[in-house]
Design an enzyme around this catalytic site. Structure first.
Site, PDB file in Angstrom:
ATOM      1  N   MET A   1       0.795  -1.232   0.000  1.00 56.67           N
ATOM      2  CA  MET A   1       0.000   0.000   0.000  1.00 56.67           C
ATOM      3  C   MET A   1       0.825   1.278   0.000  1.00 56.67           C
ATOM      4  O   MET A   1       0.281   2.360  -0.162  1.00 56.67           O
ATOM      5  CB  MET A   1      -0.952   0.007   1.200  1.00 56.67           C
ATOM      6  CG  MET A   1      -0.309  -0.140   2.558  1.00 56.67           C
ATOM      7  SD  MET A   1       0.310   1.385   3.331  1.00 56.67           S
ATOM      8  CE  MET A   1      -1.213   2.265   3.628  1.00 56.67           C
ATOM      9  N   TYR A   2       2.148   1.192   0.155  1.00 61.70           N
ATOM     10  CA  TYR A   2       2.964   2.399   0.125  1.00 61.70           C
ATOM     11  C   TYR A   2       2.927   3.008  -1.276  1.00 61.70           C
ATOM     12  O   TYR A   2       3.376   2.397  -2.250  1.00 61.70           O
ATOM     13  CB  TYR A   2       4.407   2.100   0.512  1.00 61.70           C
ATOM     14  CG  TYR A   2       4.617   1.672   1.945  1.00 61.70           C
ATOM     15  CD1 TYR A   2       3.628   1.837   2.916  1.00 61.70           C
ATOM     16  CD2 TYR A   2       5.816   1.104   2.345  1.00 61.70           C
ATOM     17  CE1 TYR A   2       3.830   1.442   4.222  1.00 61.70           C
ATOM     18  CE2 TYR A   2       6.030   0.712   3.664  1.00 61.70           C
ATOM     19  CZ  TYR A   2       5.027   0.875   4.594  1.00 61.70           C
ATOM     20  OH  TYR A   2       5.237   0.479   5.903  1.00 61.70           O
ATOM     21  N   SER A   3       2.360   4.202  -1.352  1.00 61.93           N
ATOM     22  CA  SER A   3       2.176   4.882  -2.647  1.00 61.93           C
ATOM     23  C   SER A   3       1.487   3.970  -3.651  1.00 61.93           C
ATOM     24  O   SER A   3       1.816   3.952  -4.842  1.00 61.93           O
ATOM     25  CB  SER A   3       3.518   5.380  -3.204  1.00 61.93           C
ATOM     26  OG  SER A   3       4.037   6.421  -2.421  1.00 61.93           O
TER      27      SER A   3
END
Length: 349
Positions: free
Chosen positions: A54-56
């Site tokens: 889910m990071y960026s």
């Protein structure tokens, strides 16, 4: 660096783990610069990299994959699953359906055939823990992941998962990734002792306490709320809030400790989690190569008993000056029906 064993996995990792939460549009979308940061970290002896799907929205994993294209065998690669990756009711969580689907997307973005440590990013009370452990065990047997762990799980759920795995003949969580800093020591009460008893590796996040331990925010000085962390969580930086005052007061005392030691406040902050016998590695999140090199200057900082005693007097063991950003709150506290009987059933007679 003096590598440490990651729990009982047999995997050796550096005490510093490079975190990549700010890689991508959320922090810096310059892929080439981020690749250079990763290469600098590897050249300086860091062999442990942590990211998440889910990071960026997956961009962080893509950047990490680019950086490791020719260096994959030298790196212990960790990523995570749980948070939604799109619209729809089944594009997130800890179900077998989502884990089996999302690990393939992470492998593709990372450009690799395997993930060394696959972590469940948060608990999910809509999914039976046996369902989650079964899916993860299958992925280990298929060779797509080498080991799996959890992140920001309370101690009771770590213990429950351990016993479910034991009863059902499943593999178990090998690591936990909790928030831990000089200002947030709550995990010392239960999470870290449980991890020690179960032989789990521990990689901690937010050692700089959302920026409060960088030295940027000081008592009696104007707080810049127009950039950085304050723009994401302005309430946590409100100078009129008692909790903010408590943080700034503790920071002033910790600055004095660092100055007497001859190190910086960030160096003291990052050295602190590594002094706990349960902690394997601390996740650092430099935004630039300059910040990375400054952080690495603190690798030799040693906190003796006298310094740790002074820290205990400022922030007592097991206490939180503030609840860490992103820490998990159980439904038993957030859902009123789980802590309030129906009105008619409340009277004793």
């Amino acid at each position: 660096m003096r590598n440490r064993a990651l729990g009982g996995t047999g995997i050796e990792v550096s005490p510093y783990c490079l975190g990549t939460m700010m890689f991508g549009f959320v922090g810096n979308a310059d892929h080439d610069e981020r690749v250079r940061i990763i290469h600098t970290a590897l050249d300086e002896g860091i062999n442990f990299i942590d990211t998440a799907d889910m990071y960026s929205a997956g961009e962080s994993e893509t950047i990490v994959g680019k950086a490791l294209k020719d260096r994959r065998d030298d790196v212990v690669l960790a990523t995570k699953v749980h948070f939604p990756m799109g619209d729809g009711p089944n594009r997130g969580g800890n179900s077998r359906r989502w884990i089996i689907r999302e690990v393939e997307d992470s492998l593709r973005r990372l450009g690799t055939d395997w993930i060394d440590l696959y972590q469940v990013h948060r608990p999910d009370h809509t999914t039976d823990i046996e369902e989650t452990l079964s899916a993860l065990t299958d992925l280990v047997r298929q060779g797509k992941i080498r080991a799996f762990g959890c992140s920001t799980f309370p101690a009771d759920e770590i213990v429950e998962a351990y016993h479910v795995a034991d009863r059902r003949g499943l593999q178990r969580f090998r690591t936990e990734q909790p928030p831990y800093s000089l200002l947030a020591r709550g995990v010392e009460k239960h999470v870290l002792p449980v991890a020690q008893r179960l032989g789990m590796g521990v990689l901690t996040w937010s050692p700089l306490a959302s920026g409060f331990l960088t030295g940027r925010y000081r008592k009696g000085r104007p707080l810049d709320l127009s950039s950085g962390r304050p723009t994401l969580n302005p309430d946590r930086f409100d100078p009129s809030a008692p909790r903010t005052s408590a943080k700034l007061e503790a920071v002033e005392q910790l600055v004095a400790v660092a100055e007497e030691m001859g190190c910086t406040l960030p160096e003291l902050a990052i050295a602190f989690p590594l002094a706990h016998p349960a902690v394997t590695s601390v996740i650092i999140g430099p935004r630039t190569r300059g910040q990375l090199r400054n952080t690495l200057k603190g690798t030799s900082v040693m906190l003796d008993d006298a310094v740790l005693d002074r820290i205990d007097a400022i922030v007592p063991p097991g206490s939180d000056v503030y609840p860490p950003d992103g820490a998990w709150t159980p439904p038993s506290l957030t859902t009123s029906t789980l802590r309030r009987r129906p009105a008619e059933a409340r009277p004793a007679a």
